[in-house]
Design a protein around this motif. Structure first.
Motif, PDB file in Angstrom:
ATOM      1  N   LEU A 182       0.855  -1.186   0.000  1.00  0.00           N
ATOM      2  CA  LEU A 182       0.000   0.000   0.000  1.00  0.00           C
ATOM      3  C   LEU A 182       0.889   1.233   0.000  1.00  0.00           C
ATOM      4  O   LEU A 182       1.963   1.230   0.603  1.00  0.00           O
ATOM      5  CB  LEU A 182      -0.892   0.029   1.237  1.00  0.00           C
ATOM      6  N   SER A 183       0.448   2.287  -0.658  1.00  0.00           N
ATOM      7  CA  SER A 183       1.238   3.516  -0.636  1.00  0.00           C
ATOM      8  C   SER A 183       1.168   4.146   0.751  1.00  0.00           C
ATOM      9  O   SER A 183       0.211   3.916   1.507  1.00  0.00           O
ATOM     10  CB  SER A 183       0.721   4.510  -1.681  1.00  0.00           C
ATOM     11  N   THR A 184       2.169   4.932   1.079  1.00  0.00           N
ATOM     12  CA  THR A 184       2.138   5.631   2.365  1.00  0.00           C
ATOM     13  C   THR A 184       0.972   6.612   2.411  1.00  0.00           C
ATOM     14  O   THR A 184       0.432   6.879   3.482  1.00  0.00           O
ATOM     15  CB  THR A 184       3.466   6.373   2.647  1.00  0.00           C
ATOM     16  N   ASP A 185       0.549   7.111   1.254  1.00  0.00           N
ATOM     17  CA  ASP A 185      -0.602   8.011   1.197  1.00  0.00           C
ATOM     18  C   ASP A 185      -1.882   7.278   1.621  1.00  0.00           C
ATOM     19  O   ASP A 185      -2.673   7.812   2.399  1.00  0.00           O
ATOM     20  CB  ASP A 185      -0.758   8.589  -0.214  1.00  0.00           C
ATOM     21  N   VAL A 186      -2.075   6.078   1.116  1.00  0.00           N
ATOM     22  CA  VAL A 186      -3.258   5.290   1.501  1.00  0.00           C
ATOM     23  C   VAL A 186      -3.216   4.984   2.994  1.00  0.00           C
ATOM     24  O   VAL A 186      -4.215   5.129   3.699  1.00  0.00           O
ATOM     25  CB  VAL A 186      -3.365   3.989   0.671  1.00  0.00           C
ATOM     26  N   ILE A 187      -2.062   4.588   3.490  1.00  0.00           N
ATOM     27  CA  ILE A 187      -1.927   4.286   4.919  1.00  0.00           C
ATOM     28  C   ILE A 187      -2.237   5.524   5.752  1.00  0.00           C
ATOM     29  O   ILE A 187      -2.964   5.452   6.741  1.00  0.00           O
ATOM     30  CB  ILE A 187      -0.517   3.725   5.222  1.00  0.00           C
TER      31      ILE A 187
ATOM     32  N   SER B 117      -5.940   8.475   9.348  1.00  0.00           N
ATOM     33  CA  SER B 117      -6.676   9.708   9.651  1.00  0.00           C
ATOM     34  C   SER B 117      -8.177   9.550   9.407  1.00  0.00           C
ATOM     35  O   SER B 117      -8.916  10.534   9.455  1.00  0.00           O
ATOM     36  CB  SER B 117      -6.115  10.873   8.847  1.00  0.00           C
ATOM     37  N   ASN B 118      -8.609   8.326   9.163  1.00  0.00           N
ATOM     38  CA  ASN B 118     -10.026   8.000   8.973  1.00  0.00           C
ATOM     39  C   ASN B 118     -10.609   8.672   7.727  1.00  0.00           C
ATOM     40  O   ASN B 118     -11.787   8.992   7.679  1.00  0.00           O
ATOM     41  CB  ASN B 118     -10.846   8.356  10.210  1.00  0.00           C
ATOM     42  N   ASP B 119      -9.773   8.868   6.703  1.00  0.00           N
ATOM     43  CA  ASP B 119     -10.221   9.447   5.437  1.00  0.00           C
ATOM     44  C   ASP B 119     -10.280   8.410   4.324  1.00  0.00           C
ATOM     45  O   ASP B 119     -10.535   8.755   3.177  1.00  0.00           O
ATOM     46  CB  ASP B 119      -9.281  10.583   5.013  1.00  0.00           C
ATOM     47  N   GLN B 120     -10.001   7.152   4.647  1.00  0.00           N
ATOM     48  CA  GLN B 120      -9.994   6.080   3.656  1.00  0.00           C
ATOM     49  C   GLN B 120     -10.678   4.855   4.253  1.00  0.00           C
ATOM     50  O   GLN B 120     -10.263   4.368   5.299  1.00  0.00           O
ATOM     51  CB  GLN B 120      -8.552   5.717   3.272  1.00  0.00           C
ATOM     52  N   GLU B 121     -11.721   4.385   3.592  1.00  0.00           N
ATOM     53  CA  GLU B 121     -12.359   3.144   4.036  1.00  0.00           C
ATOM     54  C   GLU B 121     -11.557   1.958   3.529  1.00  0.00           C
ATOM     55  O   GLU B 121     -10.802   2.064   2.559  1.00  0.00           O
ATOM     56  CB  GLU B 121     -13.797   3.067   3.522  1.00  0.00           C
TER      57      GLU B 121
END
Length: 90
Positions: free
Chosen positions: A36-41, A46-50
């Protein structure tokens, strides 16, 4: 305080407190472990990605858990947020 509701624990909190911190894993190391990209992590934390199926499979592989566990956590979190929001709006 009586009647005060606690916000549901986020997937990011679970990932950080139950998996990353105990194993001394930072976002960069998890990125290498999971693909996974560090951006996705960062967005998960930060609870911005399900958590979707692809993310669940990668987290499952990285931590030796099933992808179903991550999907169920996401589904349960979504339900709890809905219940919480309904309870505070009356």
């Amino acid at each position: 305080m009586k009647g005060e509701r606690l916000k549901p624990v986020s997937i990011g909190e679970i990932l950080l407190e139950e998996f990353m911190n105990p194993l001394n894993i930072d976002s960069e190391k998890l990125s290498l472990m999971s693909g996974l990209s560090t951006d996705v992590i960062s967005r998960i934390l930060s609870n911005d990605q399900e958590i979707n199926q692809e993310i669940a499979e990668k987290l499952g592989s990285a931590f030796g858990t099933s992808s179903a566990m991550w999907i169920i956590l996401q589904e349960d979190h979504t339900k709890m947020v809905k219940i919480y929001n309904e309870s505070i709006t009356g």
